[in-house]
Design an enzyme around this catalytic site. Sequence first.
Site, PDB file in Angstrom:
ATOM      1  N   ASP A  67       5.668  45.459 -12.390  1.00 42.51           N
ATOM      2  CA  ASP A  67       5.889  46.490 -13.401  1.00 42.51           C
ATOM      3  C   ASP A  67       4.762  46.518 -14.423  1.00 42.51           C
ATOM      4  OD1 ASP A  67       6.511  44.048 -14.585  1.00 42.51           O
ATOM      5  OD2 ASP A  67       8.619  44.498 -14.876  1.00 42.51           O
ATOM      6  N   ASN A 136      19.534  40.068 -19.600  1.00 41.67           N
ATOM      7  CA  ASN A 136      20.548  41.052 -19.217  1.00 41.67           C
ATOM      8  C   ASN A 136      20.640  41.221 -17.695  1.00 41.67           C
ATOM      9  OD1 ASN A 136      18.255  42.446 -18.572  1.00 41.67           O
ATOM     10  ND2 ASN A 136      18.534  44.091 -20.059  1.00 41.67           N
ATOM     11  N   HIS A 138      18.108  41.835 -15.630  1.00 42.39           N
ATOM     12  CA  HIS A 138      17.144  42.737 -14.982  1.00 42.39           C
ATOM     13  C   HIS A 138      16.172  41.961 -14.089  1.00 42.39           C
ATOM     14  CE1 HIS A 138      14.020  42.713 -18.561  1.00 42.39           C
ATOM     15  NE2 HIS A 138      13.837  41.675 -17.780  1.00 42.39           N
ATOM     16  N   GLU A 143      16.660  47.767 -15.349  1.00 44.47           N
ATOM     17  CA  GLU A 143      17.655  47.388 -16.339  1.00 44.47           C
ATOM     18  C   GLU A 143      19.062  47.627 -15.793  1.00 44.47           C
ATOM     19  OE1 GLU A 143      16.491  45.701 -18.581  1.00 44.47           O
ATOM     20  OE2 GLU A 143      15.160  46.700 -20.006  1.00 44.47           O
TER      21      GLU A 143
HETATM   22  P1  PGA Z   1      10.585  35.896 -19.278  1.00 42.46           P
HETATM   23  O1  PGA Z   1      10.943  37.335 -18.708  1.00 42.46           O
HETATM   24  O2  PGA Z   1       9.996  35.121 -18.154  1.00 42.46           O
HETATM   25  O3  PGA Z   1       9.604  36.169 -20.376  1.00 42.46           O
HETATM   26  O4  PGA Z   1      11.854  35.315 -19.770  1.00 42.46           O
HETATM   27  C1  PGA Z   1      11.614  37.445 -17.476  1.00 42.46           C
HETATM   28  C2  PGA Z   1      12.030  38.880 -17.290  1.00 42.46           C
HETATM   29  O5  PGA Z   1      12.339  39.575 -18.270  1.00 42.46           O
HETATM   30  O6  PGA Z   1      12.060  39.313 -16.126  1.00 42.46           O
END
Ligand code: PGA
Length: 260
Positions: A67, A136, A138, A143
């Site tokens: 992404d 959450n 995702h 999302e």
């Molecule tokens: P993080 O993000 O490794 O910074 O916790 C993971 C994500 O949001 O997919």
Amino acid sequence: MQIVILDTPQQVANYGADRFADQLKHKPDSVLGLATGSTPIALYSALTARVQRGELSFANARTFNLDEYLGLAGSHPQSYRYFMNEHLFQHLDIALANTAVPDGATDNPLAACDAYEAAIQVAGGIDLQLLGIGRNGHIGFNEPSSSLASRTRVKTLTPDTVKANQRFFADGEFQPHLSITMGIGTIMEARQILLLATGQSKSAAVRAMVEGPLAARCPASILQMHPKATLVLDRAAASQLEDVAFYQYIEQENQRLPGV
Ligand code: PGA
């Protein structure tokens, strides 16, 4: 799902590096799906060290990132292209031309999404896809409420995700609320999936992913449907799982079986 529970975040990173090394040994021209965020940084350091010691080569690999923020050019320090160059690509023996990140500066996002899907297909599909998980649930920027069959597209970030990522932006700096992300259907086509999660803040999402219902409310729960998904967790991230003893028992038994 294979569920691997390790003591520390560093062990999670080393396990991930072993999986990448095995993949590249077995298929040097692998197509690798990569991720950004805090979690993969230790993995990327471990891979960098192996390449610099001459133990591992990405020279024939191709990569596709999950992404990118829509509205940030790759030269912007908070863009995911910039993150990847800084944390991984510039330290590896890979040509930048063989690394793909969605174009956050495109003036035609819909066409850019279709082109990204097509490029993955032309490359032969993704052999090993790395994932993190959001608090959450995702994966990528898919999302909660994302279609479980979605393809690469523009997604609106939840306020929770915007807040979680605010730490990377200076006060008052423009922070995008839109992204281009591989879809859940796109991710599910990867031949193997490797999800890393560390820390207490991920424990509720990990529980929903592993033991909750398959639901768009927790996009990562779709991994219950993937035939080759490995979830690598530290103890804190695994702390809300109900059946942790069973997952550890399975892993112990697997280690006795040759070729598993
Ligand atoms: P993080 O993000 O490794 O910074 O916790 C993971 C994500 O949001 O997919």
